[in-house]
Design an enzyme around this catalytic site. Sequence first.
Site, PDB file in Angstrom:
ATOM      1  NE  ARG A 113      19.088 -12.274  12.610  1.00 48.25           N
ATOM      2  CZ  ARG A 113      18.689 -13.522  12.852  1.00 48.25           C
ATOM      3  NH1 ARG A 113      17.602 -13.757  13.571  1.00 48.25           N
ATOM      4  NH2 ARG A 113      19.373 -14.552  12.391  1.00 48.25           N
ATOM      5  CB  ALA A 162       8.066   4.539  -7.293  1.00 46.50           C
ATOM      6  CG  ASP A 203      -2.601   3.833  -7.236  1.00 48.75           C
ATOM      7  OD1 ASP A 203      -1.508   4.307  -6.869  1.00 48.75           O
ATOM      8  OD2 ASP A 203      -2.999   3.877  -8.423  1.00 48.75           O
ATOM      9  CE  LYS A 243       0.749   2.091 -11.060  1.00 49.94           C
ATOM     10  NZ  LYS A 243       1.429   3.393 -10.951  1.00 49.94           N
ATOM     11  CG  ASP A 293       0.734  11.481  -8.909  1.00 45.74           C
ATOM     12  OD1 ASP A 293      -0.214  11.913  -8.220  1.00 45.74           O
ATOM     13  OD2 ASP A 293       0.571  10.975 -10.029  1.00 45.74           O
ATOM     14  CG  ASN A 294      -1.999  15.039  -6.789  1.00 48.67           C
ATOM     15  OD1 ASN A 294      -2.698  15.706  -6.030  1.00 48.67           O
ATOM     16  ND2 ASN A 294      -2.274  13.773  -7.094  1.00 48.67           N
ATOM     17  CB  CYS A 318       8.156  10.969 -12.187  1.00 47.81           C
ATOM     18  SG  CYS A 318       8.615  11.168 -10.471  1.00 47.81           S
ATOM     19  CB  CYS A 351      -1.464  27.436  10.064  1.00 50.69           C
ATOM     20  SG  CYS A 351      -1.660  26.063   8.908  1.00 50.69           S
TER      21      CYS A 351
HETATM   22 ZN   LIG Z   1      -0.043  24.621   9.679  1.00 52.58          ZN
END
Ligand SMILES: [Zn+2]
Length: 338
Positions: free
Chosen positions: A7, A34, A55, A81, A125-126, A181, A240
Amino acid sequence: MQNRYSRQQLFTPIGQSGQVSIQQKHALIIGVGALGSASAEALVRAGIGKLTLIDRDYVEWSNLQRQQLYTEQDAQEKMPKVIAAKKRLQEINTEVEINVAIMDACIETLLPLLKDVDVMVDATDNFDVRFLMNDLAQKYRIPWVYGSCVGSYGATYTIVPGKTPCLHCLLKAIPQTGITCDTVGIISPTVQIVAAYQVAEVLKLLVGDDKALRKSYLTFDVWQNQHYEINVDKMRQADCPSCGNAPTYPYLSYENQTKLQILCGRDAVQIRPPKPIYYQFEQLAHQLRSYGEIQMNPYLLSCQADDYRIVIFQDGRVVIHGIQDIQKAKTIYYRLLG
Ligand SMILES: [Zn+2]
């Protein structure tokens, strides 16, 4: 297993050649909460050649509501995990080579994992780790897909070194909202939407369909029915430090890393951000109130949770009392302060 990917191959932008390409590629997913669970499952089902997962946490009961690879047994056994994820993912597809690392994502652990990586997926998460990924991506020319979610709000953005503005250009400095969260919650549709956008971008990168990549910074609120795409065309900064004309990759240097230290004889860990962070104590107290009893004065905010006490000073320095484990301290820190 002949028609396993039929598919997906019928889908013209992928086709047979795209499928061959997917099966030769290697993705690194940083964080298997998640977002990482959702991305890993989708990529394994799509037949990616090789997947590396990193993790530092183990499965907890509060993860099961949205972290789709984990079961009650994983939570009961406090399974790391990445170990639980690998087991489930290999059940789904034995053809994929899956490497895992039970480690904190930092420069020392990420660098050796980058070998032959074609794309990185942000499922952390950070922002400390995101800015580290951003600099690694620029230095080693690896595209990556940013993703974040909290509550019903999500955001995602695709960064291709040399072609798009980097995360540093967009956000300039590490944003410190203090919203996570663990303080305001999260619903699973938010995760699924962000992960779906991330995986779509990863597939485009893996088959080399660069023209189809989304060029905008996308945000949405699935509860408030809002959807925005921010045009980033003019946001690339020539100076930058991560992607400009003379990059210094600041987040790869020791000075710019968040430092943790066990305070001798005090049963406490101190966490020092690279630059002072001036939290709004009133707002922070509101966010942390579900965690424990809050005490506040003009110099510090203290939150007494069940088995530890976290003290946040005016300059962003944090001391967590009641633990002596650096990794656990890090987990608590990012959970509460993002
Ligand atoms: Zn940049």
